[in-house]
Every structure is written in structure tokens, then in C-alpha cells.
Motif scaffolding. Structure first.
Motif, PDB file in Angstrom:
ATOM      1  N   LYS A 233       0.834  -1.207   0.000  1.00 20.26           N
ATOM      2  CA  LYS A 233       0.000   0.000   0.000  1.00 20.26           C
ATOM      3  C   LYS A 233       0.867   1.255   0.000  1.00 20.26           C
ATOM      4  CE  LYS A 233      -3.509  -2.407   2.763  1.00 20.26           C
ATOM      5  NZ  LYS A 233      -4.189  -2.465   4.088  1.00 20.26           N
ATOM      6  N   LEU A 234       2.000   1.190   0.701  1.00 21.53           N
ATOM      7  CA  LEU A 234       2.861   2.365   0.845  1.00 21.53           C
ATOM      8  C   LEU A 234       3.653   2.678  -0.422  1.00 21.53           C
ATOM      9  CD1 LEU A 234       4.243   1.739   4.455  1.00 21.53           C
ATOM     10  CD2 LEU A 234       2.530   3.427   3.758  1.00 21.53           C
ATOM     11  N   VAL A 235       3.797   1.706  -1.332  1.00 17.22           N
ATOM     12  CA  VAL A 235       4.528   1.970  -2.575  1.00 17.22           C
ATOM     13  C   VAL A 235       3.588   2.194  -3.755  1.00 17.22           C
ATOM     14  CG1 VAL A 235       6.568   0.688  -1.833  1.00 17.22           C
ATOM     15  CG2 VAL A 235       4.781  -0.498  -3.131  1.00 17.22           C
ATOM     16  N   THR A 236       2.293   2.292  -3.490  1.00 12.61           N
ATOM     17  CA  THR A 236       1.334   2.499  -4.569  1.00 12.61           C
ATOM     18  C   THR A 236       1.249   3.973  -4.955  1.00 12.61           C
ATOM     19  OG1 THR A 236       0.066   0.565  -3.895  1.00 12.61           O
ATOM     20  CG2 THR A 236      -1.060   2.192  -5.274  1.00 12.61           C
ATOM     21  N   PHE A 237       1.131   4.860  -4.011  1.00 12.98           N
ATOM     22  CA  PHE A 237       1.140   6.307  -4.205  1.00 12.98           C
ATOM     23  C   PHE A 237       0.060   6.803  -5.175  1.00 12.98           C
ATOM     24  CE2 PHE A 237       5.858   5.469  -3.611  1.00 12.98           C
ATOM     25  CZ  PHE A 237       5.831   5.720  -2.249  1.00 12.98           C
ATOM     26  N   PRO A 238      -0.914   7.533  -4.681  1.00 11.23           N
ATOM     27  CA  PRO A 238      -1.892   8.172  -5.569  1.00 11.23           C
ATOM     28  C   PRO A 238      -1.284   9.411  -6.226  1.00 11.23           C
ATOM     29  CG  PRO A 238      -2.327   8.761  -3.300  1.00 11.23           C
ATOM     30  CD  PRO A 238      -1.184   7.773  -3.271  1.00 11.23           C
ATOM     31  N   ASN A 239      -2.114  10.251  -6.757  1.00  9.48           N
ATOM     32  CA  ASN A 239      -1.678  11.532  -7.344  1.00  9.48           C
ATOM     33  C   ASN A 239      -0.643  11.342  -8.449  1.00  9.48           C
ATOM     34  OD1 ASN A 239      -3.285  12.876  -5.388  1.00  9.48           O
ATOM     35  ND2 ASN A 239      -1.601  12.740  -3.903  1.00  9.48           N
ATOM     36  N   GLY A 240      -0.930  10.431  -9.363  1.00 13.96           N
ATOM     37  CA  GLY A 240      -0.037  10.257 -10.499  1.00 13.96           C
ATOM     38  C   GLY A 240       1.252   9.535 -10.177  1.00 13.96           C
ATOM     39  N   GLY A 241       1.300   8.870  -9.058  1.00 12.79           N
ATOM     40  CA  GLY A 241       2.488   8.089  -8.736  1.00 12.79           C
ATOM     41  C   GLY A 241       3.637   8.888  -8.181  1.00 12.79           C
ATOM     42  N   ILE A 242       3.400  10.125  -7.754  1.00  8.68           N
ATOM     43  CA  ILE A 242       4.466  10.951  -7.182  1.00  8.68           C
ATOM     44  C   ILE A 242       4.284  10.992  -5.669  1.00  8.68           C
ATOM     45  CG2 ILE A 242       5.554  13.220  -7.123  1.00  8.68           C
ATOM     46  CD1 ILE A 242       4.475  13.704  -9.924  1.00  8.68           C
ATOM     47  N   PRO A 243       5.115  10.291  -4.919  1.00  7.34           N
ATOM     48  CA  PRO A 243       4.961  10.279  -3.466  1.00  7.34           C
ATOM     49  C   PRO A 243       5.379  11.601  -2.843  1.00  7.34           C
ATOM     50  CG  PRO A 243       6.926   9.085  -4.089  1.00  7.34           C
ATOM     51  CD  PRO A 243       6.226   9.432  -5.367  1.00  7.34           C
ATOM     52  N   THR A 244       4.678  11.980  -1.813  1.00  5.72           N
ATOM     53  CA  THR A 244       5.064  13.164  -1.057  1.00  5.72           C
ATOM     54  C   THR A 244       6.216  12.811  -0.123  1.00  5.72           C
ATOM     55  OG1 THR A 244       3.569  12.673   0.773  1.00  5.72           O
ATOM     56  CG2 THR A 244       2.665  13.939  -1.095  1.00  5.72           C
ATOM     57  N   ALA A 245       6.816  13.831   0.459  1.00  7.17           N
ATOM     58  CA  ALA A 245       7.900  13.591   1.412  1.00  7.17           C
ATOM     59  C   ALA A 245       7.409  12.766   2.592  1.00  7.17           C
ATOM     60  CB  ALA A 245       8.474  14.923   1.891  1.00  7.17           C
ATOM     61  N   GLU A 246       6.184  13.019   3.032  1.00  9.23           N
ATOM     62  CA  GLU A 246       5.629  12.265   4.155  1.00  9.23           C
ATOM     63  C   GLU A 246       5.390  10.805   3.779  1.00  9.23           C
ATOM     64  OE1 GLU A 246       5.176  13.026   7.390  1.00  9.23           O
ATOM     65  OE2 GLU A 246       6.370  14.772   6.818  1.00  9.23           O
ATOM     66  N   GLU A 247       4.966  10.560   2.545  1.00  8.14           N
ATOM     67  CA  GLU A 247       4.747   9.180   2.102  1.00  8.14           C
ATOM     68  C   GLU A 247       6.068   8.419   2.004  1.00  8.14           C
ATOM     69  OE1 GLU A 247       0.667   9.583  -0.553  1.00  8.14           O
ATOM     70  OE2 GLU A 247       2.580  10.220  -1.418  1.00  8.14           O
ATOM     71  N   VAL A 248       7.099   9.082   1.526  1.00  4.51           N
ATOM     72  CA  VAL A 248       8.418   8.445   1.467  1.00  4.51           C
ATOM     73  C   VAL A 248       8.907   8.133   2.876  1.00  4.51           C
ATOM     74  CG1 VAL A 248      10.837   8.736   0.805  1.00  4.51           C
ATOM     75  CG2 VAL A 248       9.022   9.541  -0.719  1.00  4.51           C
ATOM     76  N   LYS A 249       8.687   9.063   3.784  1.00 10.22           N
ATOM     77  CA  LYS A 249       9.091   8.854   5.175  1.00 10.22           C
ATOM     78  C   LYS A 249       8.353   7.667   5.784  1.00 10.22           C
ATOM     79  CE  LYS A 249       9.490  11.307   9.602  1.00 10.22           C
ATOM     80  NZ  LYS A 249       9.227  12.598  10.307  1.00 10.22           N
TER      81      LYS A 249
END
Length: 269
Positions: A233-249
Motif C-alpha cells: 500500500k505504501l509503494v502504490t502512491f496516488p496523485n499520479g504516482g508521485i509520493p510526497t515527502a511524508e509518504e516516502v518517510k
């Protein structure tokens, strides 16, 4: 450069993947489309990790971790940690740290021997030390790749396919920990895209589910499988596949937690 850790990451992740035609160039944001019916096509290291190449030299020594035990008694734990150590070897080569290369090379061979690999693998320790002493970094890169391939071939001949999968998985987890940590420290959208790997994680979950029921029911393997579902789930990333800094963290925290569990020594056999 980062693309070599990418190489380690991709190579380890494909240890149990069937061989096929050379894949067409695939940008990181299209990684989710790489799954086929019974195999997965992994982009070449240069394609997958081009976004991580940037001016200046990354702080590779900052990606080191404390030495891990080499006296595990559980074979699944040995295999997972062997994969992680191979990823560490590539990091030490990028840092051009000859002593670290020798230290990790010694630990790799200890774990490989514990899995019963062939003498051909163990004989590579001398070559690794010689290349490290002479700062022959390209030769070291090739020798570490050859060592990894020898490990897989030896395990295949011993009909230890299940453990090849775990070596691959351990390398991917450690590699993702390093890459997500580096992106967290120096975030930008282009470099972060490479962490979008839902198809790859789904594929690895399938491979773990295909191993023998006895091995799959071991506590550590079961925990890894369960945590992979959350990491997916954490490597799926919405918003066009661009993870935010918080998602990467968040991803870095999850894989670090899992890596910590993998390397913690227990008394299980």
C-alpha cells in the motif's frame, strides 16, 4: 552513484524471476505495468534509477548500518539477511571503502556457508579482499555480482528455491530502506518516483505465497509476508504516482521496521 544501488536492488529482486527477452525502456512511473502473466519485467538499473542521479556524491557512509549477527540458526533468517548483506556490499563499493567491503564480504561468506553453498562461492572471498586492497572498484562490482549469482546457482542445485526467494526479498527490503532513506534526506519529486513499485511488491508476495507451507508458517516468514501487504500500500502512491515527502518517510519507516525484525537474532532453529 545511486544507479548501482539500483542495480543491486533490481538484481536481487529478480533472483527468482524467469529469464526472457530484454525489456523495452520503462520509466519509473510505469513500473506498475511491468507485471506479466507469470513473471515480471524489471527496468534496467539506469532506467529505474536515473532519477536518483544528481550532481555531487551521495553520503554513502551515512547509509551504513551496525554489523549484524552472523550466527543465526534459522535458515529463513539466514537467507533474508544474506540478501541484505549483498545490498550492503554494493553500498560499500559505492563509498569506495575497502575495509567495509572486506568486512561485509566476510559476513556474506559466513551466511552463505551456513546455507550450505558450494566451495566456488566461498573461494570468492579471496578475490573480494584482493580487489578491495587494490581499490579495483569495477572489478569488485563484478565480483560481488558473480558471488551473488554463485549463491543462487548453488542453492538452485541444492533444490533450495524457497531460500533463493528469501535472499531476493531480503535484498529488496534492505535496498528499499537505503533508497527511501536517501530520498527522505534529500527529497524531490523526480527521485521519489522510483519508489512506486506496487507491481513488484505484489509479485514478491506471490512468490512468498508459493514457498513450502512449512517454511511459510515460520514466524519470521509469516511476519514478513504480513508486512509486505502493508508495504504494498505504501509503494502504490496516488496523485499520479508521485509520493510526497511524508509518504516516502512512511515507507522508510515501514521497511526499516521490517529490516530490524529480520536482523534481530532469536533462538529459533
Amino acid at each position: 552513484m545511486f544507479h548501482r544501488v539500483g542495480f543491486a536492488l533490481a538484481l536481487l529482486a529478480t533472483a527468482a524471476v524467469s529469464q526472457g527477452a530484454e525489456p523495452a525502456p520503462l520509466p519509473p512511473e510505469h513500473l506498475a505495468n511491468a507485471v506479466q502473466t507469470d513473471s515480471i519485467t524489471i527496468p534496467t538499473p539506469g532506467e529505474l534509477f536515473a532519477a536518483l542521479s544528481k550532481p555531487g556524491k551521495p553520503n554513502w557512509t551515512g547509509q551504513y548500518r551496525a554489523p549484524i549477527p552472523t550466527t543465526y540458526r534459522n535458515r529463513a533468517q539466514i537467507a533474508l539477511n544474506l540478501g541484505g548483506l549483498i545490498a550492503d556490499g554494493f553500498i560499500a563499493i559505492e563509498a569506495q571503502d575497502s575495509q567495509q567491503v572486506k568486512n561485509i564480504g566476510t559476513d556474506i561468506l559466513k551466511l552463505a556457508k551456513a546455507l550450505g553453498v558450494s566451495e566456488n562461492v566461498l573461494g570468492r572471498g579471496k578475490s573480494i579482499n584482493e580487489f578491495a586492497e587494490n581499490n579495483e572498484w569495477d572489478a569488485l562490482q563484478e565480483e560481488l555480482e558473480a558471488t551473488q549469482n554463485e549463491v543462487k546457482a548453488s542453492m538452485q542445485s541444492n533444490r533450495d528455491q524457497d531460500f533463493i526467494i528469501l535472499v531476493s526479498l531480503g535484498g529488496w527490503i534492505r535496498g528499499t530502506q537505503v533508497v527511501s532513506g536517501a530520498v527522505t534526506k534529500d527529497y524531490n519529486q523526480e527521485t521519489a518516483k522510483v519508489l512506486r513499485q506496487p507491481a513488484l511488491v505484489t509479485f514478491m508476495q506471490k512468490k512468498v505465497n508459493d514457498i513450502s507451507p512449512e517454511l511459510r508458517d515460520e514466524a519470521l516468514v509469516r511476519s514478513v509476508s504480513e508486512q509486505l501487504a502493508e508495504i504494498q500500500k505504501l509503494v502504490t502512491f496516488p496523485n499520479g504516482g508521485i509520493p510526497t515527502a511524508e509518504e516516502v518517510k512512511a515507507l522508510h519507516g515501514a521497511v526499516s521496521k521490517l529490516m530490524g525484525e529480520i536482523q534481530t537474532k532469536t533462538d529459533a532453529k
